[in-house]
Design a protein around this motif. Structure first.
Motif, PDB file in Angstrom:
ATOM      1  N   TRP A 179       0.787  -1.231   0.000  1.00  0.00           N
ATOM      2  CA  TRP A 179       0.000   0.000   0.000  1.00  0.00           C
ATOM      3  C   TRP A 179       0.822   1.286   0.000  1.00  0.00           C
ATOM      4  O   TRP A 179       0.240   2.372  -0.053  1.00  0.00           O
ATOM      5  N   GLU A 180       2.147   1.220   0.072  1.00  0.00           N
ATOM      6  CA  GLU A 180       2.932   2.456   0.078  1.00  0.00           C
ATOM      7  C   GLU A 180       2.718   3.265  -1.198  1.00  0.00           C
ATOM      8  O   GLU A 180       2.513   4.480  -1.143  1.00  0.00           O
ATOM      9  N   GLU A 181       2.780   2.586  -2.340  1.00  0.00           N
ATOM     10  CA  GLU A 181       2.593   3.292  -3.611  1.00  0.00           C
ATOM     11  C   GLU A 181       1.161   3.823  -3.741  1.00  0.00           C
ATOM     12  O   GLU A 181       0.941   4.935  -4.219  1.00  0.00           O
ATOM     13  N   HIS A 182       0.189   2.999  -3.319  1.00  0.00           N
ATOM     14  CA  HIS A 182      -1.203   3.433  -3.404  1.00  0.00           C
ATOM     15  C   HIS A 182      -1.458   4.664  -2.535  1.00  0.00           C
ATOM     16  O   HIS A 182      -2.199   5.573  -2.929  1.00  0.00           O
ATOM     17  N   GLU A 183      -0.887   4.671  -1.340  1.00  0.00           N
ATOM     18  CA  GLU A 183      -1.113   5.791  -0.423  1.00  0.00           C
ATOM     19  C   GLU A 183      -0.522   7.071  -1.001  1.00  0.00           C
ATOM     20  O   GLU A 183      -1.170   8.133  -0.966  1.00  0.00           O
ATOM     21  N   LEU A 184       0.692   6.988  -1.537  1.00  0.00           N
ATOM     22  CA  LEU A 184       1.261   8.152  -2.207  1.00  0.00           C
ATOM     23  C   LEU A 184       0.385   8.540  -3.397  1.00  0.00           C
ATOM     24  O   LEU A 184       0.083   9.725  -3.609  1.00  0.00           O
ATOM     25  N   GLY A 185      -0.042   7.559  -4.172  1.00  0.00           N
ATOM     26  CA  GLY A 185      -0.891   7.826  -5.323  1.00  0.00           C
ATOM     27  C   GLY A 185      -2.196   8.493  -4.943  1.00  0.00           C
ATOM     28  O   GLY A 185      -2.692   9.371  -5.659  1.00  0.00           O
ATOM     29  N   TRP A 186      -2.764   8.105  -3.801  1.00  0.00           N
ATOM     30  CA  TRP A 186      -4.012   8.716  -3.349  1.00  0.00           C
ATOM     31  C   TRP A 186      -3.810  10.209  -3.082  1.00  0.00           C
ATOM     32  O   TRP A 186      -4.632  11.045  -3.457  1.00  0.00           O
ATOM     33  N   ARG A 187      -2.683  10.543  -2.446  1.00  0.00           N
ATOM     34  CA  ARG A 187      -2.396  11.958  -2.192  1.00  0.00           C
ATOM     35  C   ARG A 187      -2.182  12.719  -3.497  1.00  0.00           C
ATOM     36  O   ARG A 187      -2.669  13.848  -3.668  1.00  0.00           O
ATOM     37  N   LEU A 188      -1.436  12.096  -4.412  1.00  0.00           N
ATOM     38  CA  LEU A 188      -1.168  12.757  -5.687  1.00  0.00           C
ATOM     39  C   LEU A 188      -2.453  12.914  -6.496  1.00  0.00           C
ATOM     40  O   LEU A 188      -2.695  13.956  -7.119  1.00  0.00           O
ATOM     41  N   TRP A 189      -3.285  11.873  -6.493  1.00  0.00           N
ATOM     42  CA  TRP A 189      -4.550  11.921  -7.239  1.00  0.00           C
ATOM     43  C   TRP A 189      -5.412  13.079  -6.761  1.00  0.00           C
ATOM     44  O   TRP A 189      -6.000  13.811  -7.559  1.00  0.00           O
ATOM     45  N   ARG A 190      -5.487  13.256  -5.472  1.00  0.00           N
ATOM     46  CA  ARG A 190      -6.318  14.315  -4.907  1.00  0.00           C
ATOM     47  C   ARG A 190      -5.763  15.706  -5.238  1.00  0.00           C
ATOM     48  O   ARG A 190      -6.492  16.697  -5.156  1.00  0.00           O
ATOM     49  N   LYS A 191      -4.512  15.774  -5.635  1.00  0.00           N
ATOM     50  CA  LYS A 191      -3.911  17.040  -6.061  1.00  0.00           C
ATOM     51  C   LYS A 191      -3.943  17.204  -7.578  1.00  0.00           C
ATOM     52  O   LYS A 191      -3.373  18.159  -8.106  1.00  0.00           O
ATOM     53  N   GLY A 192      -4.571  16.259  -8.260  1.00  0.00           N
ATOM     54  CA  GLY A 192      -4.732  16.377  -9.703  1.00  0.00           C
ATOM     55  C   GLY A 192      -3.700  15.659 -10.538  1.00  0.00           C
ATOM     56  O   GLY A 192      -3.727  15.758 -11.768  1.00  0.00           O
ATOM     57  N   VAL A 193      -2.783  14.914  -9.916  1.00  0.00           N
ATOM     58  CA  VAL A 193      -1.782  14.155 -10.666  1.00  0.00           C
ATOM     59  C   VAL A 193      -2.409  12.846 -11.123  1.00  0.00           C
ATOM     60  O   VAL A 193      -2.961  12.093 -10.315  1.00  0.00           O
ATOM     61  N   ARG A 194      -2.330  12.552 -12.425  1.00  0.00           N
ATOM     62  CA  ARG A 194      -2.944  11.353 -12.978  1.00  0.00           C
ATOM     63  C   ARG A 194      -1.870  10.408 -13.522  1.00  0.00           C
ATOM     64  O   ARG A 194      -0.966  10.837 -14.246  1.00  0.00           O
ATOM     65  N   PRO A 195      -1.953   9.108 -13.155  1.00  0.00           N
ATOM     66  CA  PRO A 195      -0.993   8.147 -13.698  1.00  0.00           C
ATOM     67  C   PRO A 195      -1.340   7.763 -15.126  1.00  0.00           C
ATOM     68  O   PRO A 195      -2.510   7.522 -15.442  1.00  0.00           O
ATOM     69  N   ARG A 196      -0.322   7.719 -15.976  1.00  0.00           N
ATOM     70  CA  ARG A 196      -0.517   7.336 -17.376  1.00  0.00           C
ATOM     71  C   ARG A 196       0.535   6.298 -17.764  1.00  0.00           C
ATOM     72  O   ARG A 196       1.671   6.347 -17.310  1.00  0.00           O
ATOM     73  N   LEU A 197       0.132   5.395 -18.623  1.00  0.00           N
ATOM     74  CA  LEU A 197       1.037   4.340 -19.086  1.00  0.00           C
ATOM     75  C   LEU A 197       2.075   4.898 -20.049  1.00  0.00           C
ATOM     76  O   LEU A 197       1.738   5.611 -20.992  1.00  0.00           O
ATOM     77  N   VAL A 198       3.330   4.554 -19.798  1.00  0.00           N
ATOM     78  CA  VAL A 198       4.405   4.874 -20.742  1.00  0.00           C
ATOM     79  C   VAL A 198       4.711   3.577 -21.494  1.00  0.00           C
ATOM     80  O   VAL A 198       5.563   2.785 -21.086  1.00  0.00           O
ATOM     81  N   ALA A 199       3.990   3.336 -22.573  1.00  0.00           N
ATOM     82  CA  ALA A 199       4.063   2.044 -23.262  1.00  0.00           C
ATOM     83  C   ALA A 199       5.453   1.762 -23.807  1.00  0.00           C
ATOM     84  O   ALA A 199       5.869   0.603 -23.895  1.00  0.00           O
ATOM     85  N   GLY A 200       6.188   2.801 -24.179  1.00  0.00           N
ATOM     86  CA  GLY A 200       7.526   2.596 -24.725  1.00  0.00           C
ATOM     87  C   GLY A 200       8.598   2.386 -23.675  1.00  0.00           C
ATOM     88  O   GLY A 200       9.740   2.042 -24.008  1.00  0.00           O
ATOM     89  N   ALA A 201       8.262   2.588 -22.408  1.00  0.00           N
ATOM     90  CA  ALA A 201       9.228   2.393 -21.317  1.00  0.00           C
ATOM     91  C   ALA A 201       9.091   0.963 -20.800  1.00  0.00           C
ATOM     92  O   ALA A 201       8.514   0.711 -19.742  1.00  0.00           O
ATOM     93  N   ARG A 202       9.610   0.035 -21.561  1.00  0.00           N
ATOM     94  CA  ARG A 202       9.511  -1.380 -21.203  1.00  0.00           C
ATOM     95  C   ARG A 202      10.639  -1.777 -20.267  1.00  0.00           C
ATOM     96  O   ARG A 202      11.780  -1.335 -20.416  1.00  0.00           O
ATOM     97  N   ALA A 203      10.291  -2.612 -19.290  1.00  0.00           N
ATOM     98  CA  ALA A 203      11.292  -3.068 -18.331  1.00  0.00           C
ATOM     99  C   ALA A 203      10.911  -4.465 -17.855  1.00  0.00           C
ATOM    100  O   ALA A 203       9.735  -4.754 -17.625  1.00  0.00           O
ATOM    101  N   ALA A 204      11.914  -5.316 -17.713  1.00  0.00           N
ATOM    102  CA  ALA A 204      11.694  -6.684 -17.243  1.00  0.00           C
ATOM    103  C   ALA A 204      11.687  -6.706 -15.716  1.00  0.00           C
ATOM    104  O   ALA A 204      12.643  -6.256 -15.080  1.00  0.00           O
ATOM    105  N   HIS A 205      10.600  -7.206 -15.147  1.00  0.00           N
ATOM    106  CA  HIS A 205      10.524  -7.360 -13.701  1.00  0.00           C
ATOM    107  C   HIS A 205      11.091  -8.734 -13.350  1.00  0.00           C
ATOM    108  O   HIS A 205      10.440  -9.761 -13.519  1.00  0.00           O
ATOM    109  N   GLU A 206      12.327  -8.743 -12.868  1.00  0.00           N
ATOM    110  CA  GLU A 206      13.078  -9.981 -12.720  1.00  0.00           C
ATOM    111  C   GLU A 206      12.870 -10.676 -11.377  1.00  0.00           C
ATOM    112  O   GLU A 206      13.643 -11.560 -11.022  1.00  0.00           O
ATOM    113  N   ASP A 207      11.850 -10.295 -10.642  1.00  0.00           N
ATOM    114  CA  ASP A 207      11.586 -10.914  -9.355  1.00  0.00           C
ATOM    115  C   ASP A 207      11.011 -12.312  -9.547  1.00  0.00           C
ATOM    116  O   ASP A 207       9.986 -12.488 -10.199  1.00  0.00           O
TER     117      ASP A 207
END
Length: 295
Positions: free
Chosen positions: A177-205
């Motif tokens: 929930w750390e990212e969500h909680e930060l996102g909730w604060r940002l969302w309420r200030k008008g910051v919107r998350p958008r997909l960067v389709a060209g920024a591909r990265a392998a999640h190696e976990d």
């Protein structure tokens, strides 16, 4: 001259994965950046691995182990770029990654850019790996570059935003929930998350069922910390802490049934495995919710 990006990578005891991620960032071209790696008290060869990189763009911060939020916040405090990009130590960017993030910010002022991460085929094809690959990529599959992701889109392993809009992460007592909680604060200030389709990265976990059940259970407990910071009906239903949500979850995802699946796992080879995995993760999350209620 200020760099365009400050890339902040927190790390703890994952020297081998970290080396790949750092090397991939240092190979990025066409965008100026600084790479801030925060070693959160590693006891493995992380310091030696980082010392092997001779590049002025790399800055290493070391601190006693204090957790993911504290490591990210330490890196953020030192960031000097126009944009900050938080990236996990196991998320390896492909060529053009930073250029794609810059392109999004040039088109959408004041947005947050969410990287297009994927679970690489090299991590295998066990039943749970195939399930997790499909689950992890479902939220962005088929979406166009710049597509809005909604307030839940802040669940990220790699995200960028203008440095002037960045805020510190809340130091929750556990995973989730750390990212969500930060996102909730940002969302309420008008910051919107958008997909960067060209920024591909392998999640190696490398994930497995037992590890993800433990994480889901932790998320259930931490949900209460999120709600106590933002005691609203929206957050209550989103996290599941609302009494109606908890009542439904206790009925729909009983832990006794989950235990029966975990005792005998021959179902993992069957056609209904994905549905059972979803049930188990929800059941683990529900257990965490019930445990965290009085915390």
């Amino acid at each position: 001259m200020e760099p365009t990006f400050s890339v902040v990578i927190p790390t703890f005891n994952r020297a081998q994965l970290l080396a790949r991620t750092v090397q991939a960032f240092l190979a990025q071209q066409g965008v100026s950046f600084e790479l801030i790696v925060v070693d959160d008290g590693s006891s493995d060869p992380t310091p030696e691995v980082l010392a092997g990189f001779r590049d002025p763009r790399l800055r290493v911060l070391r601190q006693p182990n204090a957790g993911l939020a504290a490591a990210r916040n330490a890196g953020l405090a030192q960031a000097q770029g126009r944009y900050v990009l938080f990236n996990d130590d196991d998320v390896v960017p492909e060529a053009g990654f930073l250029r794609a993030h810059l392109g999004l910010h040039q088109r959408y002022k004041g947005a947050a850019g969410v990287s297009r991460t994927y679970v690489p085929e090299a991590l295998g094809h066990t039943p749970f790996t195939r399930f997790w690959r499909a689950r992890a990529e479902a939220g962005v599959r088929g979406k166009a570059d710049g597509a809005p992701l909604g307030w839940g889109g802040f669940w990220f392993t790699s995200l960028s935003l203008p440095l002037k809009l960045a805020e510190a992460f809340a130091p929750f007592r556990g995973y989730g929930w750390e990212e969500h909680e930060l996102g909730w604060r940002l969302w309420r200030k008008g910051v919107r998350p958008r997909l960067v389709a060209g920024a591909r990265a392998a999640h190696e976990d490398r994930v497995d069922l037992d590890t993800m059940l433990a994480k889901a259970r932790s998320m259930g407990r931490v949900a209460w910390e999120f709600y106590r910071l933002h005691p609203s009906v929206q957050v209550a239903f989103w996290t599941g802490v609302h009494p109606l949500s908890r009542a439904y979850k206790r009925w729909a995802y009983p832990w006794a049934r989950a235990e029966s699946f975990l005792k005998q796992r021959d179902w993992e080879q069957g056609a209904g495995a994905f549905a059972i995995y979803r049930f188990l993760l929800e059941a683990a999350y529900t257990q965490g919710l019930l445990e965290g209620q009085g915390g």
